[in-house]
Design a protein around this motif. Structure first.
Motif: not given
Length: 443
Positions: A262-284
């Motif tokens: 965050s922060p991001f401009p409002s995009s279709y009522e979305n303001l944030y991005i939830l990110v999950a990253v695997d420690y080994v493969s770097k898969w996101i």
């Protein structure tokens, strides 16, 4: 009981098959030619064995110059040296061996100012063996090429010459022609699957797609330098880099790091991005949300956050209202990009195969080669059949030439000594009717 005999010009005995020394002595005693006709005859004989002579064109260059029009016949020291060297090559034992379809092929090419030479070989048990020599003379336009162009010309000539051997091999990587290079770099850098990464990752993505450019690193660097979106957003300074942390030993998808962007401009009522990253493969994995529940940040996820944010900055429209729709494309670009810590892309580590990018669909020639390579057994059988047909044609041509020489000799032997035939001079061609005999010889 016969212990030794001559069969097809070779001495067969209890020691094995050996070359008849009488045949070798005939070639060793050939005198220096005195005119163009004798030079042409010698080169024709030596050219029949050119596949066994390395750099045949380069060695014969002084002799071929004598065959040009309006050139005085001067058999100097260079011509004598070339003539003697070719004779030595003809009477010496060659080092060529039969190919083994179970091993990979190696192509070695070397251009010069007036010719290109190439060698097809195989490496078996750590030793290199020669299978085929090939060479050709450059024309006037090709002689004006620079060093890089001559090297690429040698590569193209090698693959065209040895195409029946290499087509079914595992080492086919398509060299992109000049008019397609920018298009491939555009796909691997600018489009959704590219992600606007730097020169190294862009070049790696080109190689992972199965393509090759002669100056890939320089071209990728120049393309990234001229990318307008990359220049507008700038780069990341050392102040934003994450400090070193201890290495955690774990399996793929065992440990994940999560964070909110965050922060991001409002995009279709979305303001944030939830990110999950695997420690080994770097898969996101990422998802656009309207709320944020983060209590503390995660160092592993922050690195991916910066790269995802950088991709979105370069791909969204000027109003930056469509970033939530561009998020899936940014994730796809990130997953297929080369990662230095793991030595490959996250996609390849997770699925254990390369990702086929859209760039490959547009270049049909590359996929045709890949489709052919999917059937190595069929390619091997087809190559063996073609090589057998060529061998039969060569033997048939040799038989026809020997038959013609015998007919010519018989005609000369029948002519009375000292008398010519009316209407013909001593140097005129010999008129022979060969229709009936030709049908018998199946010419």
């Amino acid at each position: 009981m016969v212990s030794e005999g001559i069969v097809l010009g070779h001495v067969v005995s209890e020691k094995g098959i050996q070359v008849d020394k009488a045949k070798v002595d005939v070639i060793s005693r050939i005198p220096y030619p005195t005119n163009q006709k004798e030079v042409r005859g010698f080169l024709g004989h030596a050219g029949f064995y050119r596949r066994f002579i390395e750099d045949f064109v380069k060695i014969a260059q002084p002799l071929t110059r004598l065959m040009q029009n309006d050139v005085d016949f001067i058999f100097d020291e260079a011509c004598q040296g070339a003539f003697q060297l070719l004779k030595d090559k003809l009477v010496s034992s060659h080092i060529i061996r039969a190919l083994d379809w179970k091993h990979r092929f190696e192509v070695m090419c070397d251009p010069s100012d007036y010719a290109v030479g190439t060698v097809l070989g195989q490496r078996i048990d750590g030793k290199s063996y020669v299978i085929f020599y090939a060479s050709k003379t450059l024309n006037q336009a090709q002689k004006n090429y620079d060093t890089t162009e001559k090297e690429m010309l040698a590569v193209v000539y090698s693959f065209e010459k040895f195409r029946p051997y290499l087509l079914g091999s595992k080492v086919i990587r398509r060299c992109i022609p000049e008019w397609e290079q920018r298009d491939v770099l555009y796909h691997c850098h600018t489009l959704a699957c590219g992600g606007h990464f730097g020169p190294r990752k862009t070049a790696r993505k080109v190689l992972d797609s199965g393509f090759y450019l002669p100056s890939l690193n320089n071209d990728a660097y120049e393309f990234c330098q001229n990318c307008g979106r990359c220049q507008q957003t700038g780069g990341i300074s050392t102040h934003d880099e994450m400090p070193e942390v201890p290495v955690i030993v774990c399996e793929v998808f065992d440990v994940w790091g999560m964070d909110f962007m965050s922060p991001f401009p409002s995009s279709y009522e979305n303001l944030y991005i939830l990110v999950a990253v695997d420690y080994v493969s770097k898969w996101i994995e990422a998802k656009a949300t309207a709320t944020c529940e983060a209590k503390e940040s995660n160092g592993q996820a922050e690195i991916s956050n910066r790269e995802i944010k950088g991709i979105l900055e370069k791909t969204v429209n000027p109003l930056r209202k469509d970033w939530s729709k561009r998020l899936d494309d940014a994730l796809w670009a990130y997953r297929t990009a080369f990662k230095t810590p793991i030595g490959m892309s996250p996609y390849r580590l997770v699925f254990r195969k390369m990702c086929h990018l859209p760039v490959g669909v547009e270049h049909r020639e590359y996929w045709e080669v890949r489709e052919t390579n999917m059937k190595p057994q069929t390619c091997e059988e087809e190559r063996k059949l073609q090589l057998q047909e060529l061998e039969e044609l060569r033997l048939e041509s040799y038989d026809v030439a020997m038959w013609y020489k015998e007919k010519t000799k018989l005609w000369h032997d029948k002519k009375p000594p000292g008398q010519g035939v009316a209407g013909w001079s001593e140097s005129a061609p010999v008129p022979i009717t060969v229709e009936a005999d030709a049908r018998k010889a199946k010419v």
